[in-house]
Scaffold this motif. Sequence first.
Motif, short mmCIF file in Angstrom:
data_model
loop_
_atom_site.label_atom_id
_atom_site.label_comp_id
_atom_site.label_asym_id
_atom_site.label_seq_id
_atom_site.Cartn_x
_atom_site.Cartn_y
_atom_site.Cartn_z
N THR A 11 -6.47 135.24 64.68
CA THR A 11 -5.53 134.64 63.73
C THR A 11 -6.29 133.91 62.63
O THR A 11 -5.83 133.84 61.51
N ALA A 18 -5.55 136.21 54.43
CA ALA A 18 -4.26 136.03 53.76
C ALA A 18 -4.35 134.93 52.71
O ALA A 18 -3.82 135.06 51.60
N LEU A 24 0.20 135.88 48.46
CA LEU A 24 0.67 135.72 49.83
C LEU A 24 1.15 134.30 50.12
O LEU A 24 1.76 134.04 51.14
N PHE A 27 4.65 134.14 50.82
CA PHE A 27 4.95 134.61 52.18
C PHE A 27 4.65 133.50 53.18
O PHE A 27 5.40 133.23 54.10
N PHE A 28 3.50 132.83 52.93
CA PHE A 28 3.11 131.72 53.81
C PHE A 28 4.17 130.63 53.81
O PHE A 28 4.54 130.09 54.85
N HIS A 32 6.02 129.19 57.13
CA HIS A 32 6.06 127.85 57.70
C HIS A 32 6.95 126.87 56.96
O HIS A 32 7.06 125.73 57.36
N LYS A 35 3.85 123.76 51.94
CA LYS A 35 3.49 123.65 50.53
C LYS A 35 2.04 123.18 50.42
O LYS A 35 1.47 122.70 51.39
N GLY A 36 1.43 123.33 49.25
CA GLY A 36 0.06 122.82 49.08
C GLY A 36 -0.83 123.83 48.41
O GLY A 36 -0.37 124.73 47.73
N TYR A 94 -0.89 118.36 56.32
CA TYR A 94 -0.61 117.73 57.63
C TYR A 94 0.31 116.52 57.56
O TYR A 94 0.76 116.04 58.59
N PHE A 103 0.95 119.85 63.55
CA PHE A 103 -0.34 119.71 64.23
C PHE A 103 -0.81 118.25 64.30
O PHE A 103 -1.74 117.93 65.05
N ALA A 111 -1.32 126.61 69.91
CA ALA A 111 -0.51 127.11 68.80
C ALA A 111 -1.36 127.71 67.68
O ALA A 111 -0.89 128.55 66.92
N PHE A 112 -2.64 127.27 67.58
CA PHE A 112 -3.50 127.82 66.53
C PHE A 112 -3.65 129.33 66.68
O PHE A 112 -3.90 130.03 65.71
N GLY A 115 0.65 130.93 67.32
CA GLY A 115 1.61 130.80 66.22
C GLY A 115 2.93 130.22 66.70
O GLY A 115 3.90 130.20 65.93
N TYR A 144 -12.79 123.01 61.63
CA TYR A 144 -12.56 121.55 61.61
C TYR A 144 -13.89 120.78 61.68
O TYR A 144 -14.04 119.76 61.03
N TYR A 148 -13.83 118.71 58.30
CA TYR A 148 -13.26 117.37 58.52
C TYR A 148 -14.19 116.57 59.43
O TYR A 148 -15.10 117.13 60.04
C1 HEM Z 1 -1.07 131.38 63.57
C2 HEM Z 1 -0.78 131.32 62.28
C3 HEM Z 1 -1.31 130.26 61.34
C4 HEM Z 1 -1.97 129.08 61.60
C5 HEM Z 1 -2.33 128.47 62.95
C6 HEM Z 1 -2.27 128.47 60.32
C7 HEM Z 1 -2.92 127.25 60.17
C8 HEM Z 1 -3.23 126.66 58.96
C9 HEM Z 1 -3.84 125.36 58.80
C10 HEM Z 1 -4.26 124.45 59.94
C11 HEM Z 1 -3.97 125.11 57.48
C12 HEM Z 1 -4.58 123.88 56.83
C13 HEM Z 1 -6.07 124.17 56.60
C14 HEM Z 1 -6.84 122.98 56.07
O1 HEM Z 1 -6.88 121.93 56.72
O2 HEM Z 1 -7.51 123.14 55.02
C15 HEM Z 1 -3.42 126.25 56.77
C16 HEM Z 1 -3.32 126.38 55.39
C17 HEM Z 1 -2.81 127.49 54.75
N1 HEM Z 1 -2.32 128.64 55.31
FE1 HEM Z 1 -2.08 128.95 57.32
N2 HEM Z 1 -1.80 129.29 59.32
C18 HEM Z 1 -1.21 130.39 59.89
C19 HEM Z 1 -0.64 131.46 59.23
C20 HEM Z 1 -0.67 131.64 57.86
C21 HEM Z 1 -0.17 132.81 57.17
C22 HEM Z 1 0.47 134.02 57.84
C23 HEM Z 1 -0.41 132.62 55.85
C24 HEM Z 1 -0.13 133.49 54.66
C25 HEM Z 1 0.39 134.68 54.66
C26 HEM Z 1 -1.05 131.33 55.70
C27 HEM Z 1 -1.46 130.80 54.51
C28 HEM Z 1 -1.98 129.53 54.34
C29 HEM Z 1 -2.24 128.93 53.05
C30 HEM Z 1 -1.98 129.57 51.69
C31 HEM Z 1 -2.74 127.64 53.31
C32 HEM Z 1 -3.09 126.59 52.29
C33 HEM Z 1 -2.12 125.47 52.49
C34 HEM Z 1 -0.97 125.42 51.55
O3 HEM Z 1 -0.96 126.06 50.49
O4 HEM Z 1 -0.04 124.66 51.94
N3 HEM Z 1 -1.18 130.78 56.94
N4 HEM Z 1 -3.00 127.18 57.71
#
Ligand code: HEM
Length: 268
Positions: A11, A18, A24, A27-28, A32, A35-36, A94, A103, A111-112, A115, A144, A148
């Motif tokens: 993942t 992604a 995307l 889609f994201f 969830h 935003k961000g 967060y 989280f 969950a990481f 999903g 992490y 971080y």
């Molecule tokens: C098991 C599924 C997923 C997990 C556990 C997960 C987890 C995370 C986490 C922890 C962050 C924050 C990273 C940071 O601290 O810099 C993040 C950010 C992000 N994720 Fe995921 N993610 C998942 C699925 C997806 C999917 C399917 C997409 C897009 C298709 C996606 C797109 C993004 C984007 C664009 C960000 C940037 C944050 C934002 O714009 O708010 N994620 N993800």
Amino acid sequence: MLTTPNLLYSTKSIHDFAAKFPGLVSFFKWFHGGKGSVPQADHIVTKDGSSEVSEPTRVFTKEELAKYKGENGGNIYLAVMGRVFDVTRGRDYYGPGGGYAFFSGVDGSRAFVTGNFKPEGLIDDITGLGSQDYIGLRDWLDFYMKDYEFIGKLQGLFYDAEGKETQYYHDAQQWIKEASDYKEDEDLFKEKYPMCNVEYKPEEGSRVWCSTKSGGIQRDWVGFPRSLYSADSKNIRCACAQEADLNDSLLKEYPNCPKDAVSCMLPK
Ligand code: HEM
């Protein structure tokens, strides 16, 4: 302990892929409701899950950690496999209302990779996951550790009240190591037997052929197309094999295709 991987990629790697495509993001957001901005998701790959970074001495209880969800502008902490990280600077993700607020204040390791972001999925128990999931967890932990600050340990499955590693911690390291070794073997096997190129034309049927970069493996040999059977004979795929490997019992010639041809038409 490990189960055969049911996903081709972890993942974390799917996520990083992604997140590279701005298109995307919508889609994201649907995924969830978040935003961000796009994360800095480069990560250090440590195959045994270990790290050279000096270890913090602070030990959190679950109740204490739960206080750090960023409410009223406060700090935000989360834990992965019992390691507590200060993710305050990722408040957009967060903090309250952020796409990954679930989280915060917990160890939601499972969950990481599953999903499942519902409360029952946000748990530290990582027993019985697939090999690919352990690789995913290893990659998230590396992320992490790199992005971080590692500020403490969580009293629970991975660390005791003194912050000492538990038996569960060592078991988890072992699952990650086995998964990493398994992936390494799998990658070597893919290099030994790269996939063939495949083309389908309704009037002619399928053609398979080898080239110096079929299967995404850049190499200085072309190879000969053969059916490659898995050890249990349940899966078959076309592989490009070098002359020295042609006697491997896992390989079978295609009917009506000369032994030394680099391209074969498959029977319709
Ligand atoms: C098991 C599924 C997923 C997990 C556990 C997960 C987890 C995370 C986490 C922890 C962050 C924050 C990273 C940071 O601290 O810099 C993040 C950010 C992000 N994720 Fe995921 N993610 C998942 C699925 C997806 C999917 C399917 C997409 C897009 C298709 C996606 C797109 C993004 C984007 C664009 C960000 C940037 C944050 C934002 O714009 O708010 N994620 N993800």
